[in-house]
Motif scaffolding. Sequence first.
Motif, PDB file in Angstrom:
ATOM      1  N   GLU A   1      -9.382   3.476   1.391  1.00 42.31           N
ATOM      2  CA  GLU A   1      -8.218   4.297   1.091  1.00 42.31           C
ATOM      3  C   GLU A   1      -7.784   5.147   2.276  1.00 42.31           C
ATOM      4  O   GLU A   1      -8.567   5.512   3.141  1.00 42.31           O
ATOM      5  N   THR A   2      -6.482   5.493   2.265  1.00 39.06           N
ATOM      6  CA  THR A   2      -5.975   6.510   3.173  1.00 39.06           C
ATOM      7  C   THR A   2      -6.154   7.868   2.509  1.00 39.06           C
ATOM      8  O   THR A   2      -5.938   8.026   1.325  1.00 39.06           O
ATOM      9  N   ASP A   3      -6.563   8.858   3.279  1.00 40.89           N
ATOM     10  CA  ASP A   3      -6.813  10.187   2.716  1.00 40.89           C
ATOM     11  C   ASP A   3      -5.483  10.879   2.444  1.00 40.89           C
ATOM     12  O   ASP A   3      -4.882  11.462   3.337  1.00 40.89           O
ATOM     13  N   ALA A   4      -5.017  10.800   1.214  1.00 42.30           N
ATOM     14  CA  ALA A   4      -3.739  11.398   0.829  1.00 42.30           C
ATOM     15  C   ALA A   4      -3.964  12.838   0.365  1.00 42.30           C
ATOM     16  O   ALA A   4      -4.702  13.076  -0.573  1.00 42.30           O
ATOM     17  N   LYS A   5      -3.305  13.761   1.006  1.00 37.70           N
ATOM     18  CA  LYS A   5      -3.480  15.169   0.679  1.00 37.70           C
ATOM     19  C   LYS A   5      -2.613  15.554  -0.516  1.00 37.70           C
ATOM     20  O   LYS A   5      -1.447  15.193  -0.602  1.00 37.70           O
ATOM     21  N   LEU A   6      -3.206  16.316  -1.426  1.00 40.30           N
ATOM     22  CA  LEU A   6      -2.476  16.823  -2.580  1.00 40.30           C
ATOM     23  C   LEU A   6      -2.184  18.299  -2.380  1.00 40.30           C
ATOM     24  O   LEU A   6      -2.876  18.999  -1.659  1.00 40.30           O
ATOM     25  N   ASP A   7      -1.142  18.784  -3.054  1.00 35.41           N
ATOM     26  CA  ASP A   7      -0.873  20.214  -3.023  1.00 35.41           C
ATOM     27  C   ASP A   7      -0.781  20.699  -4.456  1.00 35.41           C
ATOM     28  O   ASP A   7      -1.282  20.082  -5.369  1.00 35.41           O
ATOM     29  N   SER A   8      -0.117  21.843  -4.664  1.00 41.25           N
ATOM     30  CA  SER A   8      -0.099  22.467  -5.981  1.00 41.25           C
ATOM     31  C   SER A   8       1.036  21.938  -6.864  1.00 41.25           C
ATOM     32  O   SER A   8       1.361  22.543  -7.872  1.00 41.25           O
ATOM     33  N   GLN A   9       1.648  20.824  -6.490  1.00 40.17           N
ATOM     34  CA  GLN A   9       2.745  20.273  -7.262  1.00 40.17           C
ATOM     35  C   GLN A   9       2.287  19.963  -8.690  1.00 40.17           C
ATOM     36  O   GLN A   9       1.143  19.576  -8.927  1.00 40.17           O
ATOM     37  N   GLU A  10       3.183  20.129  -9.662  1.00 37.82           N
ATOM     38  CA  GLU A  10       2.851  19.861 -11.057  1.00 37.82           C
ATOM     39  C   GLU A  10       2.553  18.383 -11.271  1.00 37.82           C
ATOM     40  O   GLU A  10       3.024  17.512 -10.545  1.00 37.82           O
ATOM     41  N   LEU A  11       1.796  18.125 -12.328  1.00 36.99           N
ATOM     42  CA  LEU A  11       1.479  16.756 -12.696  1.00 36.99           C
ATOM     43  C   LEU A  11       2.720  16.034 -13.208  1.00 36.99           C
ATOM     44  O   LEU A  11       3.561  16.623 -13.875  1.00 36.99           O
ATOM     45  N   MET A  12       2.812  14.747 -12.898  1.00 39.88           N
ATOM     46  CA  MET A  12       3.852  13.892 -13.466  1.00 39.88           C
ATOM     47  C   MET A  12       3.173  13.038 -14.528  1.00 39.88           C
ATOM     48  O   MET A  12       2.166  12.380 -14.255  1.00 39.88           O
ATOM     49  N   TRP A  13       3.719  13.025 -15.751  1.00 36.35           N
ATOM     50  CA  TRP A  13       3.039  12.405 -16.874  1.00 36.35           C
ATOM     51  C   TRP A  13       3.599  11.017 -17.200  1.00 36.35           C
ATOM     52  O   TRP A  13       4.805  10.783 -17.172  1.00 36.35           O
ATOM     53  N   PHE A  14       2.656  10.103 -17.517  1.00 40.59           N
ATOM     54  CA  PHE A  14       2.984   8.742 -17.915  1.00 40.59           C
ATOM     55  C   PHE A  14       2.331   8.476 -19.275  1.00 40.59           C
ATOM     56  O   PHE A  14       1.267   9.014 -19.579  1.00 40.59           O
ATOM     57  N   HIS A  15       2.982   7.640 -20.075  1.00 37.82           N
ATOM     58  CA  HIS A  15       2.541   7.475 -21.457  1.00 37.82           C
ATOM     59  C   HIS A  15       2.444   5.997 -21.827  1.00 37.82           C
ATOM     60  O   HIS A  15       3.196   5.160 -21.319  1.00 37.82           O
ATOM     61  N   SER A  16       1.527   5.707 -22.742  1.00 39.75           N
ATOM     62  CA  SER A  16       1.381   4.342 -23.255  1.00 39.75           C
ATOM     63  C   SER A  16       0.910   4.398 -24.702  1.00 39.75           C
ATOM     64  O   SER A  16       0.084   5.242 -25.071  1.00 39.75           O
ATOM     65  N   HIS A  17       1.453   3.493 -25.519  1.00 36.50           N
ATOM     66  CA  HIS A  17       1.041   3.354 -26.918  1.00 36.50           C
ATOM     67  C   HIS A  17       0.668   1.894 -27.148  1.00 36.50           C
ATOM     68  O   HIS A  17       1.377   0.987 -26.703  1.00 36.50           O
ATOM     69  N   PHE A  18      -0.453   1.666 -27.820  1.00 39.97           N
ATOM     70  CA  PHE A  18      -0.916   0.297 -28.031  1.00 39.97           C
ATOM     71  C   PHE A  18      -1.566   0.192 -29.400  1.00 39.97           C
ATOM     72  O   PHE A  18      -2.293   1.088 -29.826  1.00 39.97           O
TER      73      PHE A  18
END
Length: 234
Positions: free
Chosen positions: A30-47
Motif C-alpha cells: 500500500e501507499t501510505d495515505a494520510k488521513l485528517d479530521s474530515q468527517e466519515l462518508m457513509w455507504f450502505h447495503s441491504h441484503f
Amino acid sequence: MQYDIAEPQPSRGSYNSIDDSVILPNAEDETDAKLDSQELMWFHSHFEDCMEMFADLDTVAEYLGQHSGWFCRCALPMKTQPLGNNAYDLLIGRFGAFGYLVEARIGLELVPPDDQGIYRIRTVPIPGYTAPGYEVDFQSTMKLVDLPTEEFCRERGIELSECPTPITGAQWRLDLAVGVQFPKFIRTKSKSLLQKTGDTLLKNIVKQVSRRLSAKTQQDFHSSLGIPFPKQRL
C-alpha cells in the motif's frame, strides 16, 4: 434407498469465490495515505437470503447454537478469533477503489434467539483495536421457518423421493453501514462518484461474502451430521 450427498450451493445464484476485482494487495504494497479530521462518508447495503437445511427446525437450531464449532470453520479463509462466549474478531480482507485501501475487520456478536425466535448478529468493539479511518454498523436478523417440502422440491428440480426429511429455512436480512474517512487525494473526486462507487463495492462484497458463508455453513451442517443434501437440477 440411497441418496447423493452433494455440496450445497448458495441460494439464488452462485458466487463460489470472492471476485478478484474487489481483492486488493497486502498492507506492505500500500501507499501510505494520510488521513485528517474530515468527517466519515457513509455507504450502505441491504441484503436478504434464505439458507435451506434438510432437517427439522430443532436440529438446525441446536447446530446454530453451537457456533463455537461451525463459525470459524465456515468463515475460512477469513481469519477469526473468539471474543468471549458469543463474539468473534473477524478479518474479512482489504478492499477499496481509486488506489485507497481499507482493511475490513469487525467484531461480531452472535446473539442467542429471543422469545420470538429471532437471531441477531451485531457489531461489538474489538479490545485494543481502533479501526484505521472507518466505522462499521452491522445489524443482521435471522429466523428459522418450516419450508413446504413439495413446493420447494418442485422449484429446485428435486425429486420428492429424495427429500424424505423436513426442510428448515434460515431466513435472514442484513443492514450494513460503513463510514470511511478518506484522505485528501480521494476527496478531490466527485462526491456522487465516490458515493456510487462505494455503495456498489460494498454491495458486491456483502453479496459474495454472505453467499459464500451460507454455502459453507450448509455444507458443514449436512456433512457434520451425516445428512444427505439432494442435488438440485435447476
